[in-house]
Scaffold this active site. Structure first.
Site, mmCIF file in Angstrom:
data_model
loop_
_atom_site.group_PDB
_atom_site.id
_atom_site.type_symbol
_atom_site.label_atom_id
_atom_site.label_comp_id
_atom_site.label_asym_id
_atom_site.label_seq_id
_atom_site.Cartn_x
_atom_site.Cartn_y
_atom_site.Cartn_z
ATOM 1 C CD GLU A 199 96.846 8.071 106.943
ATOM 2 O OE1 GLU A 199 97.588 6.742 107.624
ATOM 3 O OE2 GLU A 199 97.795 7.561 106.486
ATOM 4 N NE ARG A 212 103.966 6.327 106.916
ATOM 5 C CZ ARG A 212 104.620 7.299 105.752
ATOM 6 N NH1 ARG A 212 103.581 7.389 104.847
ATOM 7 N NH2 ARG A 212 105.530 6.962 105.899
ATOM 8 C CD GLU A 257 87.290 13.271 104.240
ATOM 9 O OE1 GLU A 257 88.905 13.417 104.215
ATOM 10 O OE2 GLU A 257 87.514 12.504 103.335
ATOM 11 C CG HIS A 281 97.769 4.605 100.133
ATOM 12 N ND1 HIS A 281 97.884 4.616 101.008
ATOM 13 C CD2 HIS A 281 96.519 4.476 99.257
ATOM 14 C CE1 HIS A 281 96.759 5.464 101.477
ATOM 15 N NE2 HIS A 281 95.741 5.306 100.065
ATOM 16 C CG HIS A 302 100.802 4.353 96.750
ATOM 17 N ND1 HIS A 302 101.844 5.078 97.087
ATOM 18 C CD2 HIS A 302 99.842 5.443 97.218
ATOM 19 C CE1 HIS A 302 102.343 5.910 98.047
ATOM 20 N NE2 HIS A 302 100.954 6.673 97.679
ATOM 21 C CG ASP A 310 93.368 11.656 106.918
ATOM 22 O OD1 ASP A 310 94.060 11.801 105.758
ATOM 23 O OD2 ASP A 310 92.444 10.837 107.225
HETATM 24 C C1 UD1 Z 1 100.633 9.772 101.920
HETATM 25 C C2 UD1 Z 1 99.476 9.892 103.568
HETATM 26 C C3 UD1 Z 1 98.884 9.461 102.982
HETATM 27 C C4 UD1 Z 1 97.433 9.391 101.764
HETATM 28 C C5 UD1 Z 1 98.104 8.358 101.047
HETATM 29 C C6 UD1 Z 1 97.214 8.706 99.336
HETATM 30 C C7 UD1 Z 1 100.929 10.652 104.600
HETATM 31 C C8 UD1 Z 1 101.762 10.276 106.594
HETATM 32 N N1 UD1 Z 1 100.907 9.449 104.689
HETATM 33 O O1 UD1 Z 1 100.553 8.622 101.705
HETATM 34 O O2 UD1 Z 1 97.335 9.973 104.271
HETATM 35 O O3 UD1 Z 1 96.328 8.017 102.312
HETATM 36 O O4 UD1 Z 1 99.612 9.663 101.243
HETATM 37 O O5 UD1 Z 1 97.961 7.993 98.471
HETATM 38 O O6 UD1 Z 1 101.135 11.817 104.784
HETATM 39 N N2 UD1 Z 1 105.792 8.084 95.879
HETATM 40 C C9 UD1 Z 1 106.331 8.215 94.717
HETATM 41 N N3 UD1 Z 1 105.845 9.353 94.091
HETATM 42 C C10 UD1 Z 1 104.460 10.108 93.942
HETATM 43 C C11 UD1 Z 1 104.071 9.755 96.080
HETATM 44 C C12 UD1 Z 1 104.784 8.653 96.055
HETATM 45 O O7 UD1 Z 1 107.289 7.925 94.314
HETATM 46 O O8 UD1 Z 1 103.790 11.103 93.372
HETATM 47 C C13 UD1 Z 1 106.427 7.168 96.975
HETATM 48 C C14 UD1 Z 1 107.633 8.020 97.524
HETATM 49 O O9 UD1 Z 1 108.734 7.278 97.787
HETATM 50 C C15 UD1 Z 1 107.671 8.894 98.682
HETATM 51 C C16 UD1 Z 1 106.869 7.342 99.437
HETATM 52 O O10 UD1 Z 1 105.889 7.363 97.901
HETATM 53 O O11 UD1 Z 1 108.291 8.803 99.877
HETATM 54 C C17 UD1 Z 1 106.158 7.158 100.787
HETATM 55 O O12 UD1 Z 1 104.748 8.339 99.947
HETATM 56 P P1 UD1 Z 1 104.265 9.784 101.673
HETATM 57 O O13 UD1 Z 1 103.134 10.683 101.273
HETATM 58 O O14 UD1 Z 1 105.351 9.564 103.255
HETATM 59 O O15 UD1 Z 1 103.588 8.528 101.762
HETATM 60 P P2 UD1 Z 1 101.770 8.007 101.587
HETATM 61 O O16 UD1 Z 1 101.951 6.545 101.491
HETATM 62 O O17 UD1 Z 1 101.923 7.703 99.513
HETATM 63 N N1 UDP Z 2 93.038 7.098 92.375
HETATM 64 C C1 UDP Z 2 93.731 7.500 90.898
HETATM 65 N N2 UDP Z 2 93.964 6.685 90.830
HETATM 66 C C2 UDP Z 2 94.409 5.567 90.990
HETATM 67 C C3 UDP Z 2 94.115 5.293 92.105
HETATM 68 C C4 UDP Z 2 93.171 6.492 93.196
HETATM 69 O O1 UDP Z 2 93.418 8.868 90.536
HETATM 70 O O2 UDP Z 2 95.358 5.446 90.225
HETATM 71 C C5 UDP Z 2 92.586 8.485 92.806
HETATM 72 C C6 UDP Z 2 91.279 7.791 93.689
HETATM 73 O O3 UDP Z 2 89.921 8.168 93.126
HETATM 74 C C7 UDP Z 2 90.942 8.894 95.121
HETATM 75 C C8 UDP Z 2 92.099 9.234 95.343
HETATM 76 O O4 UDP Z 2 93.167 9.387 93.671
HETATM 77 O O5 UDP Z 2 90.142 10.398 94.267
HETATM 78 C C9 UDP Z 2 92.587 8.050 96.714
HETATM 79 O O6 UDP Z 2 93.863 8.405 96.898
HETATM 80 P P1 UDP Z 2 94.763 7.535 97.668
HETATM 81 O O7 UDP Z 2 94.093 6.193 97.980
HETATM 82 O O8 UDP Z 2 95.953 7.597 97.425
HETATM 83 O O9 UDP Z 2 94.582 7.935 99.305
HETATM 84 P P2 UDP Z 2 93.211 7.974 100.595
HETATM 85 O O10 UDP Z 2 92.069 8.466 99.833
HETATM 86 O O11 UDP Z 2 92.912 6.887 100.936
HETATM 87 O O12 UDP Z 2 94.278 9.260 101.238
#
Ligand code: UD1
Ligand code: UDP
Length: 381
Positions: free
Chosen positions: A134, A208, A120, A206, A239, A98
């Site tokens: 999401e 939003r 999923e 993490h 995160h 999502d």
């Molecule tokens: C995203 C997804 C969320 C999912 C989550 C899993 C959307 C809107 N959100 O949220 O559904 O549950 O990922 O973790 O699709 N960043 C880094 N390095 C990384 C990843 C992220 O620096 O490897 C930082 C960056 O500043 C980036 C910010 O995190 O801009 C947000 O990343 P984004 O993918 O937009 O949102 P998440 O909160 O990670």
């Molecule tokens: N995970 C990981 N390292 C971490 C935290 C989470 O590998 O430090 C893995 C976890 O086992 C799961 C996935 O990341 O498989 C979940 O991701 P996240 O919580 O970012 O996203 P969501 O599932 O809420 O979309």
């Protein structure tokens, strides 16, 4: 016989975990082959996963920007994915979950009249603001999807209740369990050490909708629990989203028993879950994995789309109120009976064979060449 290309599109950490079993199953197919397209909506956290699962992308769009916003991310995703689908011309596109990558990939596939398989599918809270964005992403993706791969019966029922054609809904289980069972065969996933007489709680956040005050309240609850329980240590992989890390560090960085760390690679994270006493998280995937490892989960959210874990008694919604979190966690720490009741090891999310089921369904459908574009059918009806 030439194999048909199936584009497997993903961008974030959890999508990589849940798509990896599908990439592996497609590699083993006699009629299909995977074309891996990573949007890199996440960069570092995605790369950690690609390494562990041995996946080298065919296309890497490298789209992440610091502190990215939803509209600009969506715009960049749409344009870049358009170029890829024009060039690769896959027979089908697979998306998972999502995220913004999922919605953009499904939409662009629809524009190119390429059928979409949604892995999923059917998770719902019924509240468009929770989780945000999401819930909207998955509702819209369902309208663009030809094959809905539902992880549980209640997810399938959600889709049927929304009027999705029953022939396009398949109950497959969740590939998260395929990935978990595979990972547990690796020596690096053995439980990490916890000193005798001590207990460790693993925390992740993490979402939003928890940015700002809710996240601060969660962190305060963690701090109170540490202060009230001298035998307790917290491991908190933070995160990298600046909206998360700034708050977590401000409240917890100076606590000697709060181990704040960078995101753990998947195998290290599983070791940490395995070694923990229980888990507190607002993550979707963690709500599925921890129960399968016999670890209770306190869900730091007001609503969940994974009601199965709640009804199995292995997870509980505790929201983001400091007092409520502390009281519930304290009972779990203090009462052996309460703990045993939750730590059952019951997993409502799958049996580890979801990816093979999904690939078989695709093999049959694409071999018949009778793929009806579900979204077009709905529009014509
Ligand atoms: C995203 C997804 C969320 C999912 C989550 C899993 C959307 C809107 N959100 O949220 O559904 O549950 O990922 O973790 O699709 N960043 C880094 N390095 C990384 C990843 C992220 O620096 O490897 C930082 C960056 O500043 C980036 C910010 O995190 O801009 C947000 O990343 P984004 O993918 O937009 O949102 P998440 O909160 O990670
Ligand atoms: N995970 C990981 N390292 C971490 C935290 C989470 O590998 O430090 C893995 C976890 O086992 C799961 C996935 O990341 O498989 C979940 O991701 P996240 O919580 O970012 O996203 P969501 O599932 O809420 O979309």
């Amino acid at each position: 016989m030439k194999k048909l290309d199936v584009a497997v599109v993903f961008g974030t950490r959890p999508e990589a975990v849940k798509m990896a079993p599908l990439v592996h199953a497609l590699r083993a197919s006699r009629t299909l082959r995977p074309v891996v397209v990573v949007t890199a909506q996440h960069r570092e956290m995605l790369d950690q996963m690609l390494d562990i699962f041995g996946i080298v992308p065919d296309y890497d769009l490298n789209l992440m920007r610091p502190n990215q916003e939803l509209s600009e991310l969506t715009a960049r995703l749409t344009l870049s994915l358009d170029d890829v689908l024009k060039e690769a011309k896959p027979s089908a596109v697979l998306v998972q979950g999502d995220t913004t990558s999922v919605l953009a990939a499904s939409l662009v596939a629809f524009y190119h009249r390429i059928p979409v398989g949604h892995v999923e599918a059917g998770l719902r809270t019924g509240d468009m603001r929770n989780p945000f964005p999401e819930e909207m992403n998955r509702v819209l993706t369902a309208r663009l999807t030809d094959w809905h791969f539902a992880p549980t019966q209640s997810a399938a029922d959600n889709l049927l209740n929304e009027g999705v054609r029953p022939e396009s809904v398949f109950l497959t289980g969740n590939t998260v369990i395929d990935a978990l069972l595979d990972a547990r065969t690796r020596p690096q996933a053995a439980p990490r050490a916890v000193a005798a007489g001590r207990r460790m709680v693993l925390v992740t956040t993490h979402r939003r909708e928890n940015f700002g005050e809710p996240l601060a309240r969660i962190c305060l609850a963690v701090r109170e629990l540490l202060d009230a329980n001298p035998d307790l240590d917290v491991v908190f992989p933070v995160h990298p989203n600046p909206n998360v890390s700034a708050v977590v560090r401000a409240v917890l960085a100076d606590h000697p028993r709060a181990a704040l760390c960078e995101p753990l690679d998947y195998l290290s994270f599983i070791s940490a879950m395995d070694a923990s006493y229980f888990v507190m998280s607002d993550s979707g995937g963690v709500q599925e994995e921890a129960p399968a490892l016999g670890k209770p989960v306190l869900v730091l959210r007001e609503e969940t789309e994974r009601a199965e874990a709640i009804s199995f008694g292995v997870a509980e919604l505790v929201g983001t109120d400091t007092r409520r979190i502390v009281e519930r966690a304290q009972t779990l720490l203090s009462s052996r009976d309460d703990y045993r009741r939750m730590a059952t090891g019951a997993s409502p999310f799958g049996d580890g064979h979801a990816a093979h089921r999904i690939v078989s369904i695709l093999e049959n459908a694409l071999a018949r060449g009778t793929v009806a574009n579900e979204a077009l059918l709905q529009a014509e009806a």
